[in-house]
Design a protein around this motif. Structure first.
Motif, mmCIF file in Angstrom:
data_model
loop_
_atom_site.group_PDB
_atom_site.id
_atom_site.type_symbol
_atom_site.label_atom_id
_atom_site.label_comp_id
_atom_site.label_asym_id
_atom_site.label_seq_id
_atom_site.Cartn_x
_atom_site.Cartn_y
_atom_site.Cartn_z
ATOM 1 N N ILE A 58 -1.101 -5.876 -4.612
ATOM 2 C CA ILE A 58 -2.133 -4.843 -4.626
ATOM 3 C C ILE A 58 -1.751 -3.692 -3.702
ATOM 4 C CG2 ILE A 58 -4.534 -4.355 -3.985
ATOM 5 C CD1 ILE A 58 -5.162 -7.273 -4.820
ATOM 6 N N THR A 59 -1.264 -4.035 -2.496
ATOM 7 C CA THR A 59 -0.878 -3.006 -1.531
ATOM 8 C C THR A 59 0.273 -2.162 -2.054
ATOM 9 O OG1 THR A 59 -1.606 -4.428 0.293
ATOM 10 C CG2 THR A 59 -0.145 -2.608 0.848
ATOM 11 N N HIS A 60 1.278 -2.813 -2.651
ATOM 12 C CA HIS A 60 2.402 -2.056 -3.232
ATOM 13 C C HIS A 60 1.914 -1.111 -4.317
ATOM 14 C CE1 HIS A 60 5.464 -3.985 -0.965
ATOM 15 N NE2 HIS A 60 5.419 -5.144 -1.578
ATOM 16 N N LYS A 61 1.020 -1.608 -5.160
ATOM 17 C CA LYS A 61 0.533 -0.769 -6.258
ATOM 18 C C LYS A 61 -0.182 0.462 -5.719
ATOM 19 C CE LYS A 61 -2.095 -0.768 -10.548
ATOM 20 N NZ LYS A 61 -2.783 -1.551 -11.578
ATOM 21 N N LEU A 62 -1.022 0.266 -4.725
ATOM 22 C CA LEU A 62 -1.719 1.402 -4.124
ATOM 23 C C LEU A 62 -0.753 2.299 -3.358
ATOM 24 C CD1 LEU A 62 -4.915 -0.456 -2.860
ATOM 25 C CD2 LEU A 62 -4.782 1.166 -4.758
ATOM 26 N N ASN A 63 0.208 1.698 -2.658
ATOM 27 C CA ASN A 63 1.232 2.458 -1.942
ATOM 28 C C ASN A 63 1.985 3.401 -2.863
ATOM 29 O OD1 ASN A 63 1.539 2.177 0.854
ATOM 30 N ND2 ASN A 63 2.453 0.161 0.663
ATOM 31 N N LEU A 64 2.343 2.897 -4.030
ATOM 32 C CA LEU A 64 3.214 3.641 -4.945
ATOM 33 C C LEU A 64 2.435 4.564 -5.877
ATOM 34 C CD1 LEU A 64 5.589 0.669 -5.858
ATOM 35 C CD2 LEU A 64 6.104 2.581 -4.332
ATOM 36 N N THR A 65 1.105 4.560 -5.766
ATOM 37 C CA THR A 65 0.310 5.432 -6.643
ATOM 38 C C THR A 65 -0.449 6.488 -5.852
ATOM 39 O OG1 THR A 65 -1.403 3.711 -6.657
ATOM 40 C CG2 THR A 65 0.081 3.799 -8.554
ATOM 41 N N VAL A 66 -1.430 6.072 -5.055
ATOM 42 C CA VAL A 66 -2.271 7.065 -4.370
ATOM 43 C C VAL A 66 -2.142 7.046 -2.865
ATOM 44 C CG1 VAL A 66 -3.953 7.036 -6.228
ATOM 45 C CG2 VAL A 66 -4.269 5.506 -4.288
ATOM 46 N N GLY A 67 -1.659 5.954 -2.295
ATOM 47 C CA GLY A 67 -1.451 5.926 -0.857
ATOM 48 C C GLY A 67 -2.660 5.569 -0.032
ATOM 49 N N ILE A 68 -3.786 5.238 -0.634
ATOM 50 C CA ILE A 68 -4.975 4.829 0.113
ATOM 51 C C ILE A 68 -5.088 3.314 0.031
ATOM 52 C CG2 ILE A 68 -7.488 4.873 0.192
ATOM 53 C CD1 ILE A 68 -7.442 7.717 -0.686
ATOM 54 N N ILE A 69 -5.034 2.660 1.185
ATOM 55 C CA ILE A 69 -5.132 1.206 1.221
ATOM 56 C C ILE A 69 -6.442 0.840 1.910
ATOM 57 C CG2 ILE A 69 -3.988 -0.943 1.859
ATOM 58 C CD1 ILE A 69 -2.284 0.900 0.130
ATOM 59 N N PRO A 70 -7.448 0.371 1.186
ATOM 60 C CA PRO A 70 -8.705 -0.010 1.841
ATOM 61 C C PRO A 70 -8.509 -1.270 2.674
ATOM 62 C CG PRO A 70 -8.743 -0.646 -0.464
ATOM 63 C CD PRO A 70 -7.471 0.132 -0.263
ATOM 64 N N SER A 71 -9.349 -1.443 3.682
ATOM 65 C CA SER A 71 -9.296 -2.651 4.496
ATOM 66 C C SER A 71 -9.687 -3.855 3.640
ATOM 67 C CB SER A 71 -10.253 -2.522 5.678
ATOM 68 O OG SER A 71 -10.258 -3.713 6.433
ATOM 69 N N MET A 72 -8.804 -4.859 3.593
ATOM 70 C CA MET A 72 -9.049 -6.020 2.740
ATOM 71 C C MET A 72 -9.247 -7.291 3.545
ATOM 72 S SD MET A 72 -6.637 -5.216 -0.597
ATOM 73 C CE MET A 72 -5.141 -4.695 0.217
ATOM 74 N N ASN A 73 -9.590 -7.159 4.846
ATOM 75 C CA ASN A 73 -9.842 -8.331 5.686
ATOM 76 C C ASN A 73 -10.969 -9.190 5.131
ATOM 77 O OD1 ASN A 73 -8.430 -6.306 7.196
ATOM 78 N ND2 ASN A 73 -8.879 -7.450 9.058
ATOM 79 N N VAL A 74 -12.063 -8.530 4.755
ATOM 80 C CA VAL A 74 -13.219 -9.266 4.232
ATOM 81 C C VAL A 74 -12.861 -9.972 2.929
ATOM 82 C CG1 VAL A 74 -15.544 -9.019 3.303
ATOM 83 C CG2 VAL A 74 -14.906 -7.790 5.380
ATOM 84 N N GLY A 75 -12.125 -9.274 2.050
ATOM 85 C CA GLY A 75 -11.701 -9.883 0.795
ATOM 86 C C GLY A 75 -10.817 -11.096 1.023
ATOM 87 N N ALA A 76 -9.941 -11.029 2.048
ATOM 88 C CA ALA A 76 -9.078 -12.162 2.360
ATOM 89 C C ALA A 76 -9.902 -13.360 2.822
ATOM 90 C CB ALA A 76 -8.068 -11.768 3.439
ATOM 91 N N GLY A 77 -10.908 -13.121 3.669
ATOM 92 C CA GLY A 77 -11.766 -14.216 4.106
ATOM 93 C C GLY A 77 -12.560 -14.811 2.968
ATOM 94 N N LEU A 78 -13.063 -13.958 2.073
ATOM 95 C CA LEU A 78 -13.866 -14.408 0.941
ATOM 96 C C LEU A 78 -13.031 -15.216 -0.046
ATOM 97 C CD1 LEU A 78 -16.548 -14.357 -0.601
ATOM 98 C CD2 LEU A 78 -15.887 -12.148 -1.550
ATOM 99 N N LEU A 79 -11.852 -14.702 -0.401
ATOM 100 C CA LEU A 79 -10.997 -15.412 -1.355
ATOM 101 C C LEU A 79 -10.459 -16.712 -0.759
ATOM 102 C CD1 LEU A 79 -9.013 -12.499 -3.041
ATOM 103 C CD2 LEU A 79 -10.524 -14.113 -4.168
ATOM 104 N N GLY A 80 -10.168 -16.710 0.556
ATOM 105 C CA GLY A 80 -9.730 -17.945 1.203
ATOM 106 C C GLY A 80 -10.798 -19.022 1.108
ATOM 107 N N PHE A 81 -12.043 -18.633 1.356
ATOM 108 C CA PHE A 81 -13.170 -19.564 1.232
ATOM 109 C C PHE A 81 -13.283 -20.077 -0.203
ATOM 110 C CE2 PHE A 81 -17.646 -20.272 0.152
ATOM 111 C CZ PHE A 81 -18.015 -21.207 1.107
#
Length: 677
Positions: A58-81
């Motif tokens: 996801i980060t690579h895709k955003l890096n190579l397209t628009v350059g805006i990377i939203p904070s995904m800490n919450v998503g990581a905690g949610l998906l881990g759960f």
């Protein structure tokens, strides 16, 4: 927030107004805190590797397209759960005995994932690293002053992986001794880390089980919708880059030519749901200002201000205005916020020493004005300080890694001499402290700004003979250290609030970083081999590769070859960024909340307006949702956004594999003007 934000860090917290820090969930008194070794589990590491791979993509895709990377800490905690709960639930139904899933294990997974995908950002795969390659060199132009064929280093898995291992661990050792000072003594807020901790605590208390289940179901639902939609879109995308829903002229063909159209991207709509309203509106305002007015106006002077017969990617033409005005806005915003945070940091440290601290703190005392330390807070502090990481370990680790890196970096990048590397590592801990302290105060992560400082200094010191490669490599060194240091301290805050051992947090950071050193280059290589990265007419334009190479050239060459009036316009926008930021700080909040953010405005100047439309759709959805049911919007918008982003990200894997095996979409859906009879 990270932007973490591709090559650009947007200086605005990603937390919505509704997410302001509130009293923390009370931790159950009968909670038994597991030993630090028990917080790191095999299932947790497997889940971390899976999620780390997904978030890297996801980060690579955003890096190579628009350059805006939203904070995904919450998503990581949610998906881990979600993943661990699904796994343990399945095993329980099959009759197996499984260890309970604790908040500490959930925190370790989140920390490991963030450390892993963080390297997809700070590793420069969308910025300084591929700015060295031959494609970017050709885009800038062989005849461009300072752009030498000798200053080319094409990506390869071997040296990229080696580079990651050499530079990525130093930031973890640089600030470990200061964790008590940052988290307990100064009570720095670290808003994203605190929000993640609140989410994880809610998952693992009886009061939060029902909400957690609903959030997980919402995430799964919208992940499935996003994945199916992305797969459906692929069938109509044909061969080339002019087919399919990605080129749907939503507002007519005239506006489509100026990149104003909705491209039905779940990722960008999801970003719009996560990013604050002012970020999304700033991006749209920048798109309207540049593609709606400025570029059409400048193009009328073709043949006067610049030769009319130049290619679309020639820096002596319109392309030069696009790139350098964007750079001016980015540097103006970055410089203002760097000076502001440094000033703020020094002031608060002085206030702290004179017992006059005004630092924002989390309201952990739940009984109003009482200053009594609550049992929950006392227990958190005991757990946080129990498993110490000896200072000598951090010092020895940093010195040893500096020695290895100082010897290795000149082998990977010959123009970057050993004494320049050593000098960077002497300066880096101070900058890492400033970035971590500033992130704790404001949630603004200025990683790319510190990286640009290293880029300009080293490029100018080395000069024309190798200054471009040396500057870009130095940018990578600086970004890696200040980014990982800020991430570590943010996760220490999360660990403190979830009563996770500092030792388990540090080890999970090390493991996650090691995973990232392998996973980030591998997932980038998937994109690199499957798609035409850097093509101005393709979906993966890698816009900041060109910008970073131009910055390095500017560091050694100056502005002599820019098109007519370009430098003057750059100065106007640079000063404009400073003035806008100043206005945001001095005006009352009821006014400043409507003043755009220059860094966000700059992103569409070079890329186009289409993703701004998508993000604005996301913010409109959220705005209406908040008006209809604010609590539901607060509870579920993050889960819906994570599902949209992750579903689209998952589809990237099969689409890349299909591209590698030359399997093309069967239909090209194309739009053109109607034929007159």
């Amino acid at each position: 927030m990270e932007t973490e934000t591709a090559s650009v860090g947007i200086s605005e917290p990603l937390l919505h107004d509704s997410d302001k820090i509130s009293p923390l969930e009370s931790v159950d008194d009968d909670d038994q805190v597991p030993q630090w070794k028990d917080q790191i589990t095999l299932r947790g590491l497997v889940v971390s590797a899976l999620l780390g791979t997904l978030f890297c993509i996801i980060t690579h895709k955003l890096n190579l397209t628009v350059g805006i990377i939203p904070s995904m800490n919450v998503g990581a905690g949610l998906l881990g759960f979600f993943l661990v709960k699904s796994w343990t639930g399945l095993l329980s139904k099959l009759g197996f005995s499984v260890a309970p899933f604790t908040r500490q294990e959930n925190t370790v997974i989140q920390t490991c994932v963030v450390a892993c995908y963080g390297l997809a950002f700070s590793g420069g795969f969308g910025s300084y690293l591929i700015a060295m390659d031959e494609r970017t060199y050709n885009l800038v132009g062989a005849d461009y002053p300072g752009n030498r064929a000798e200053d080319v280093k094409n990506p390869s898995l071997s040296w990229m992986t080696g580079f990651m291992f050499v530079v990525s661990f130093l930031g973890l050792f640089s600030l470990v001794p200061l964790r008590k000072v940052m988290v307990l003594d100064n009570k720095l807020t670290y808003p994203s880390g605190t929000a993640t901790a609140m989410l994880i605590n809610s998952f693992h208390t009886n009061t939060g089980v029902e909400l957690a289940g609903k959030q997980v179901r919402a995430l799964g639902k919208y992940l499935s919708i996003s994945l199916i939609w992305s797969c459906f879109k692929w069938f109509f995308s044909g061969i080339g880059d002019s087919c399919g829903f990605d080129n749907f002229p939503s507002f007519g063909l005239t506006l489509f030519k100026n990149t104003f159209y909705f491209d039905f991207s779940p990722t960008y709509v999801g970003c719009g749901l996560i990013c604050s309203h002012i970020v999304n509106c700033s991006v749209l305002f920048g798109a309207i200002l540049s593609w709606g007015f400025l570029w059409p106006l400048i193009s009328q002077y073709a043949g006067d201000w610049y030769p009319a017969d130049l290619g679309s990617n020639d820096f002596k033409g319109l392309y030069g205005y696009k790139v350098f005005i964007a750079i001016a806005l980015i540097l103006g915003d970055g410089l203002y916020n760097l000076v502001k945070i440094l000033t703020f940091t020094v002031k608060e440290i002085c206030n702290k020493s004179s017992k006059q601290s005004n630092l924002p703190v989390v309201n952990e005392v739940l009984d109003g004005d009482s200053s009594v330390v609550t049992p929950e807070q006392k227990k958190r502090e005991e757990v946080f300080l129990k498993d110490r990481i000896p200072t000598w370990v951090a010092g020895a680790g940093y010195v040893g890694l500096v020695a290895i890196s100082t010897a290795t970096m000149p082998i990977i990048f010959p123009p970057l001499k050993w004494y320049l590397v050593l000098g960077s590592y002497v300066l880096a801990p101070a900058l890492a402290f400033c970035n971590s302290y500033g992130t704790g105060l404001t949630d603004w992560n200025l990683t790319t700004t510190y990286g640009k400082i290293g880029l300009f200094i080293i490029a100018s010191l080395v000069g024309r003979d190798g200054g471009v490669i040396a500057g870009l490599a130095a940018c990578g060194v600086m970004m890696s250290i200040v980014s990982t240091a800020a991430d570590l301290m943010q996760d220490f805050k999360t660990g403190y609030l979830t009563m996770s051992s500092a030792k388990s947090m540090f080890i999970s950071q090390l493991v996650g970083t090691a995973m990232g050193c392998v996973i980030a280059p591998l997932t980038f290589w998937l994109f690199w081999t499957a798609f035409d990265i850097g093509s101005p007419d393709g979906p993966y334009k890698a816009p900041y590769a060109v910008i970073f190479r131009e910055m390095a050239i500017l560091g050694i060459e100056g502005f002599s070859e820019l098109p007519k009036h370009c430098l003057a316009m750059c100065c106007v926008f640079f000063v404009g960024a400073l003035v806008i930021n100043l206005l945001r700080d001095v005006t009352p909040k009821k006014i400043s909340q409507f003043i755009p953010i220059p860094m966000a405005m700059a992103v569409p100047f070079y890329i186009g307006a289409y993703f701004a439309i998508d993000m604005f759709v996301g913010t409109v959805i959220l705005f209406i949702w908040e008006r209809l049911n604010r609590k539901d919007a607060e509870d579920y918008s993050g889960a819906v956004a994570s599902g949209l982003i992750c579903g689209d990200g998952i589809w990237t894997i099969p689409s890349a594999i299909l591209a590698i095996f030359k399997v093309n979409p069967p239909v090209c859906m194309y739009f053109g003007p109607s034929l007159s009879s």
